[in-house]
Scaffold this active site. Sequence first.
Site, PDB file in Angstrom:
ATOM      1  N   ASP A  31       0.865  -1.169   0.000  1.00 43.09           N
ATOM      2  CA  ASP A  31       0.000   0.000   0.000  1.00 43.09           C
ATOM      3  C   ASP A  31       0.911   1.231   0.000  1.00 43.09           C
ATOM      4  OD1 ASP A  31      -2.366   1.611   0.410  1.00 43.09           O
ATOM      5  OD2 ASP A  31      -1.777   1.762   2.508  1.00 43.09           O
ATOM      6  N   ASP A  33      -0.385   5.049   0.929  1.00 42.11           N
ATOM      7  CA  ASP A  33      -0.769   6.105   1.865  1.00 42.11           C
ATOM      8  C   ASP A  33      -0.770   5.597   3.301  1.00 42.11           C
ATOM      9  OD1 ASP A  33      -1.356   8.332   0.032  1.00 42.11           O
ATOM     10  OD2 ASP A  33      -2.889   6.982  -0.737  1.00 42.11           O
TER      11      ASP A  33
END
Length: 248
Positions: A31, A33
């Site tokens: 991922d 963020d």
Amino acid sequence: MVQKQFIRRRFNCYLIINMGAFTAVTHVLFDMDGLILNTEDLYTVAFQNIVSKFGKNYTYDLKISLMGSQMHETADMIIKGLDLPMTRDEFIEASKKEFATLFPDTEVLPGVRRLIEHLHNNNIPIGLATSSSIESYELKTNKQHQQLFSLFPYKTFGSSDPEVKKGKPFPDIFLVAASRFPDKPAPEQCLVFEDAINGVKAARAAGMQVVMVPDAKLDRSYTKEATLVLNSMEEFKPELFGLPPFTN
């Protein structure tokens, strides 16, 4: 007997790891963020700036409920959750203006660069699986992080990719991201790194193991679905999942 290893954690706590509890993997998905970059803090500032105009508060409970969502899903949830007199398009447009100011100042979180470079140098296939749009990604990475993100040969942008039908907690993004590797690994061959509850749920729904590095404020009762929970990426030991260990 199952071998155990103790890893020192902050606040004089310890994480007990059952060494036989993990399966060796061959591919890794990240991922972005809140996991690679500190953008979750910036999202909070951006959304609070927008909702403040209507006397509303972007609460932490609302934030954790939508982390990992695609942008149109995020807009819908904030508008509904705070009863804002805005359309989805108006909220997204206001968000873009905030992002243009805030995102160029993103920073890489502790331990992340070392791990990404280590996997790259050891020829472990790595991919980016972010709910961000391509435009948002470019704002966050263009100024100072191009070299780091160039190490990802495969990138999937949930808010821009037509193959990602539903955002996290649905498994779409991780299944699509895994399919981008030329050798098409099975889900059990992939390890996911996430910071968000919805991201963990998505990885598990995709049939993948997931290492969670949650926000320090998150109640740890929300982390139970993760394969492994860390305070920081600095704590991660690649050999737990059959990956090459750090050399120093």
